[in-house]
Design a protein around this motif. Structure first.
Motif, PDB file in Angstrom:
ATOM      1  N   UNK A   1       0.692  -1.140   0.125  1.00 49.92           N
ATOM      2  CA  UNK A   1       0.072   0.016  -0.045  1.00 49.92           C
ATOM      3  C   UNK A   1       1.000   1.373  -0.103  1.00 49.92           C
ATOM      4  N   UNK A   2       2.131   1.128   0.310  1.00 55.44           N
ATOM      5  CA  UNK A   2       3.046   2.299   0.254  1.00 55.44           C
ATOM      6  C   UNK A   2       3.399   2.690  -1.001  1.00 55.44           C
ATOM      7  N   UNK A   3       3.313   1.669  -1.947  1.00 51.09           N
ATOM      8  CA  UNK A   3       3.954   2.119  -3.519  1.00 51.09           C
ATOM      9  C   UNK A   3       2.807   1.778  -4.221  1.00 51.09           C
ATOM     10  N   UNK A   4       1.557   1.435  -3.961  1.00 54.18           N
ATOM     11  CA  UNK A   4       0.395   0.921  -4.858  1.00 54.18           C
ATOM     12  C   UNK A   4       0.093   1.856  -5.926  1.00 54.18           C
ATOM     13  N   UNK A   5       0.209   3.310  -5.597  1.00 54.86           N
ATOM     14  CA  UNK A   5      -0.355   4.280  -6.366  1.00 54.86           C
ATOM     15  C   UNK A   5       0.702   4.702  -7.259  1.00 54.86           C
ATOM     16  N   UNK A   6       0.940   4.086  -8.387  1.00 54.12           N
ATOM     17  CA  UNK A   6       2.225   4.348  -9.296  1.00 54.12           C
ATOM     18  C   UNK A   6       3.532   4.372  -8.634  1.00 54.12           C
ATOM     19  N   UNK A   7       3.741   3.691  -7.437  1.00 58.41           N
ATOM     20  CA  UNK A   7       5.028   4.372  -6.708  1.00 58.41           C
ATOM     21  C   UNK A   7       4.688   5.127  -5.705  1.00 58.41           C
ATOM     22  N   UNK A   8       3.551   5.588  -5.404  1.00 54.32           N
ATOM     23  CA  UNK A   8       3.234   6.501  -4.388  1.00 54.32           C
ATOM     24  C   UNK A   8       2.228   5.677  -3.319  1.00 54.32           C
ATOM     25  N   UNK A   9       2.100   6.257  -2.047  1.00 55.39           N
ATOM     26  CA  UNK A   9       1.292   5.605  -1.393  1.00 55.39           C
ATOM     27  C   UNK A   9      -0.400   5.660  -1.573  1.00 55.39           C
ATOM     28  N   UNK A  10      -1.094   4.622  -1.264  1.00 54.23           N
ATOM     29  CA  UNK A  10      -2.341   4.563  -1.708  1.00 54.23           C
ATOM     30  C   UNK A  10      -3.072   5.738  -1.100  1.00 54.23           C
TER      31      UNK A  10
END
Length: 704
Positions: free
Chosen positions: A181-190
C-alpha cells in the motif's frame, strides 16, 4: 459495509496463521444465497432482465463500464488494467463469463495475513465446489482493491487496482499475494480513502472461462478481530508526505477494510534534525555570513603569506578523524613529518558556523600550502584558490560506480553546467587510472589534475594488526555479534539529495528474513546512508535479529565483522571486495535508477556478485554466503585498484612532501577521542587563528 466503525488505531501486528482450510460447502451455500441481489449476482440478474447479458472481457470492451452504469449501482469496471498493461495476452485467458453465486458455489477464505510496514501478504484459498482443478493453468485468482464510494443502503465501490495472485504448487485451491500500500499508487502511497479487498476467481470449465467476484473471505481459525496500523512516508523534491494505514477485519466477517489517511505534508528541509546544532539560522543570516567569509578570505589572501608546511583538513561530514583523513594523519604523525596539520570539521553541511569559525577557516584556506577535502564542500567552490596553494580532493568513495557531479547534467537533481562546484580542485586522488576519465567528467576538471595514488582509507585492509584491533574493539562495543554470522545491509539513498534522501525499507520482508535466517545463526545489521531521513521500522519481535548500527560512523570498521554484505549502488562494494567476501546486490529498482541516476559502466557486468530483486532470492544468496566467484572478484579489484599493497597513505604524503623544501617539525598533539577511539581535533587546532580574531567577536551579533 453499513454502520462501519471508526478506524482502529491499534498497532497489533498481524500474525501469519498456518493450517489447512476445510471445505464448508453447506455454509458457503447459505452465505452465497443471501448475496444474489448483491455484487456480481445482482448485476447478472439486472443484465439478463434487460436483455444485455453476455460474456465480459477483462479488458478490450469499450461498452463495459457504460453497460454497468446502466444496470447496477455498483461501479465494478470490467476493463481494469493489470500491472503489466503492455504485455500481450492470449484472448482465451482474458475473456470470461461473470456468473451469479446461485449457479456455482465458490468456497473461499483466508488462512492468514501478515504485515511488514505497509506491505500485506495474504495466504488464502478460493475454488468452485464440485469442479475439480486438473491443472494450475485452469484456474486463476486476482485480488481487487476497491474504493468505497458511498455506504448507503447499497455500498458503492470502484475498482482501482488489481493484482494477480500466485498459485501454491502443493495445493490447487490455495493462493498467495503481496500488496504494497506504500507504493501501490504508481510508486506512491494509496490515496486517502476507505477500501476493501475483493477476489475474482476464474476457472476454465466446459471449454470457457467463468468467473465470480466476492469479498476476500473470513480468516480461518481466528478468535478475535484483526487490526493493524502503520505509517508510511513518501519523499518528493519539495515535500515529504506522511500517510497512516489501518487494516481491520471483524471476527467472522468477509470484509477486509483498509483506511488510508494523509497525515501531513512538509518541506523536507524542516525535517533536518541535529542534536549538536545549537542555533537555527535563517537563509538571510547564513548568506550574510558567507559573504563575510569570502571577503575575509580575499583580504587574507592578499596580506598573509602561505605557510609552506601547513596542511588544512576540511570536512562538513565528520567531527572525528575517520576515513581518508585518519590514515593520512596517521602517516604524517608516524613519519614525524614536517607538515603541520590543522583541522576544520563539522558534522554536516547544515550545521551552522560562527563568525569566529568562518574567520579561522578563511585564514587557513588562504595560508595553507595544502587544503584537503574528503567530500562535497560548497563553501569553498566560489573561491579563487591563490597561487601556491593546492586544493586537493581525496574523496570519500573508491572507484567510480554511479554517476555524480557534472556527469549528471540534465538529470533530475543534477548540476547546471555553469555551476562552480568542484572546478577549483588543484588535484583529485583516485584508486585507478581506469576511473580517471569518470572523475574528470564528474568534477569538471582536466584529467591531468587527477592522480591514481589510491584511497588512503583502504590501507587498513592490508594491516592485519590494525584489523584485529578494530575487531576486538567492535566486539566489546557490540557483544551481541559474537558467534553470529553477520549480514550487513548497506544501500545508498534514494531521492535527489540530502534534503530528500530516503530508503524504501518496505522492499524487505522482515518476517521471511527473520523466520529463515535467525535460526541459522545470522544477525542482520542496517548501515544506512547518513543522508537518509527515515529509519527501518524493526518489529519488536524481531529485535534480536535486526539491529540498526547506522550511527556508527566508519563503515569500513563494520566490514571487518561482516560475513556477507548487501548493497545496491553504493561504493562500499569497493572496500568490501578487498576482503574477498560475498556481496549481494539487492536492486529492485534497477531500471528506474538507471533512468534517473545511471552508471559509468554496465551495471550487470560490473557487479562482482549476484543481483536479486526480492526477499526470497535474497535469502537464498545469503544462505549460500560462502560461495564467491573469486575469478570475477579478482578482475573487479584489478580494474579499480592500481595498487593492492596498503601503501596509499604513504604515496599521498610522499607527494605532499616532495613539493616542499622547508622542513619544520611540529610535535603538538591533541588527546581528545570519541567513544570509539577516533581523535576529535578542535576547530582550527594548531592553526593559531584564534589569536587573530578578537576584532570579530562582536560582529556576529551585528550581522544578526
Amino acid at each position: 459495509m453499513n454502520n462501519e466503525e471508526t478506524p482502529s488505531t491499534s498497532s497489533n501486528t498481524g500474525e501469519l496463521l498456518d493450517g489447512n482450510h476445510v471445505e464448508k460447502a453447506n455454509q458457503s451455500v447459505e452465505e452465497t444465497s443471501h448475496s444474489i441481489e448483491t455484487q456480481s449476482g445482482f448485476m447478472y440478474k439486472r443484465a439478463r432482465m434487460q436483455g444485455k447479458h453476455k460474456s465480459f472481457y477483462h479488458r478490450g470492451l469499450e461498452d463495459t463500464d457504460e453497460m454497468y452504469s446502466q444496470i447496477s449501482p455498483y461501479p465494478f469496471p470490467m476493463m481494469m488494467p493489470t500491472q503489466n498493461e503492455e504485455e500481450e495476452e492470449d484472448e482465451s485467458l482474458t475473456e470470461y463469463e461473470l456468473i451469479p453465486p446461485y449457479q456455482m458455489i465458490a468456497v473461499r477464505g483466508v488462512n492468514g495475513y501478515h504485515f511488514d510496514s505497509s506491505v500485506l501478504q495474504v495466504k488464502g484459498f478460493a475454488y468452485f465446489k464440485d469442479f475439480p482443478v486438473e491443472s494450475a493453468e485452469e484456474i486463476s485468482r486476482s485480488i481487487l482493491v476497491r474504493k468505497v464510494l458511498s455506504t448507503g443502503e447499497e455500498t458503492e465501490y470502484k475498482t482501482v487496482y488489481e493484482f494477480e495472485a500466485d498459485a501454491v504448487e502443493s495445493d490447487d485451491h490455495a493462493y498467495e499475494v503481496t500488496l504494497d500500500f506504500g507504493t501501490m499508487n504508481d510508486g506512491h502511497p494509496l490515496n486517502s480513502g476507505q477500501y476493501e479487498l475483493f477476489i475474482r476467481l476464474k476457472q476454465f470449465i466446459d471449454e470457457r472461462w467463468i468467473a465470480q467476484e466476492f469479498k476476500i473471505g473470513k480468516k480461518e481459525s481466528s478468535t478475535t478481530d484483526f487490526s493493524y496500523s502503520t505509517k508510511n512516508q513518501w519523499y518528493q523534491p519539495k515535500t515529504v508526505s506522511t500517510y497512516s494505514f489501518v487494516a481491520k477485519q471483524k471476527l467472522n466477517s468477509d470484509a477486509f477494510v483498509i483506511y488510508s489517511t494523509k497525515l501531513s505534508e512538509v518541506d523536507p528541509a524542516s525535517l533536518i534534525v541535529d542534536d549538536e546544532i545549537v542555533e537555527e539560522e535563517t537563509k538571510k543570516i547564513r548568506a550574510n555570513k558567507r559573504r563575510f567569509f569570502r571577503l575575509v578570505y580575499k583580504i587574507f589572501s592578499k596580506i598573509l603569506p602561505i605557510k609552506k608546511n601547513q596542511v588544512a583538513f576540511l570536512s562538513d561530514a565528520r567531527v572525528d578523524l575517520t576515513g581518508n583523513f585518519e590514515y593520512i594523519y596517521d602517516e604524517l604523525k608516524g613519519r614525524n613529518s614536517f607538515l603541520k596539520p590543522v583541522f576544520f570539521l563539522k558534522k554536516s553541511i547544515n550545521e551552522p558556523k560562527t563568525l569566529r569559525e568562518y574567520v579561522g577557516l578563511a585564514k587557513a584556506i588562504a595560508t595553507s600550502r595544502y587544503v584537503l577535502l574528503d567530500d562535497f564542500y560548497p563553501l569553498i567552490y566560489p573561491l579563487e584558490i591563490r597561487k601556491g596553494v593546492d586544493l586537493i580532493q581525496v574523496w570519500h568513495a573508491v572507484g567510480a560506480f554511479k554517476t555524480f557531479g557534472f556527469s549528471r547534467v540534465g538529470m533530475q537533481g543534477g548540476p547546471k553546467l555553469s555551476s562552480k562546484n568542484h572546478r577549483n580542485y588543484s588535484k583529485a586522488i583516485v584508486s585507478s587510472t581506469k576511473v580517471i576519465p569518470n572523475y574528470a567528467e564528474g568534477f569538471g576538471i582536466d584529467s591531468k589534475r587527477i592522480l591514481p595514488l589510491g584511497a588512503a582509507r583502504t590501507d587498513m585492509f592490508f594491516d592485519e594488526t590494525k584489523k584485529n584491533t578494530i575487531k576486538e574493539q567492535l566486539f566489546e562495543e557490540m557483544p551481541f555479534l559474537v558467534g553470529k554470522k553477520v549480514i550487513l545491509f548497506a544501500p545508498t539513498f534514494r531521492g535527489n539529495g540530502q534534503n530528500t534522501a530516503y530508503y524504501p525499507f518496505n522492499w524487505l520482508d522482515y518476517h521471511k528474513l527473520y523466520e529463515q535466517l535467525a535460526p541459522q545463526g545470522f544477525i542482520f545489521l542496517f548501515k544506512i546512508h547518513p543522508f537518509v531521513k527515515n529509519s527501518p521500522n524493526i518489529p519488536y519481535e524481531y529485535s534480536d535479529f535486526f539491529c540498526d548500527v547506522s550511527d556508527y560512523r566508519e563503515v569500513n570498521d563494520l566490514l571487518l565483522l561482516t560475513d556477507v554484505m548487501i548493497t545496491d549502488y553504493s561504493s562500499v562494494v569497493f572496500e568490501y571486495s578487498l576482503l574477498r567476501r560475498k556481496t549481494i546486490f539487492f536492486a529492485p529498482d534497477l531500471s528506474d535508477y538507471m533512468t534517473t541516476r545511471n552508471f559509468y559502466v554496465d551495471y550487470l557486468s560490473f557487479i562482482p556478485g549476484p543481483r536479486v530483486s526480492d526477499t526470497v532470492h535474497l535469502i537464498e544468496e545469503i544462505e549460500d554466503y560462502t560461495s564467491v566467484d573469486q575469478e570475477r572478484l579478482n578482475a573487479f579489484l584489478n580494474y579499480y585498484f592500481d595498487d593492492l599493497d596498503g601503501h596509499a597513505s604513504k604515496r599521498f604524503v610522499d607527494m605532499l612532501e616532495d613539493s616542499i623544501d622547508e622542513h619544520v617539525v611540529d610535535e603538538e598533539e591533541n588527546e581528545e577521542y570519541s567513544e570509539d577511539g577516533k581523535w576529535m581535533p578542535k576547530w582550527g587546532e594548531n592553526e593559531g587563528a584564534n589569536s587573530t580574531i578578537n576584532d570579530y567577536k562582536n560582529e556576529e551579533d551585528n550581522i544578526k
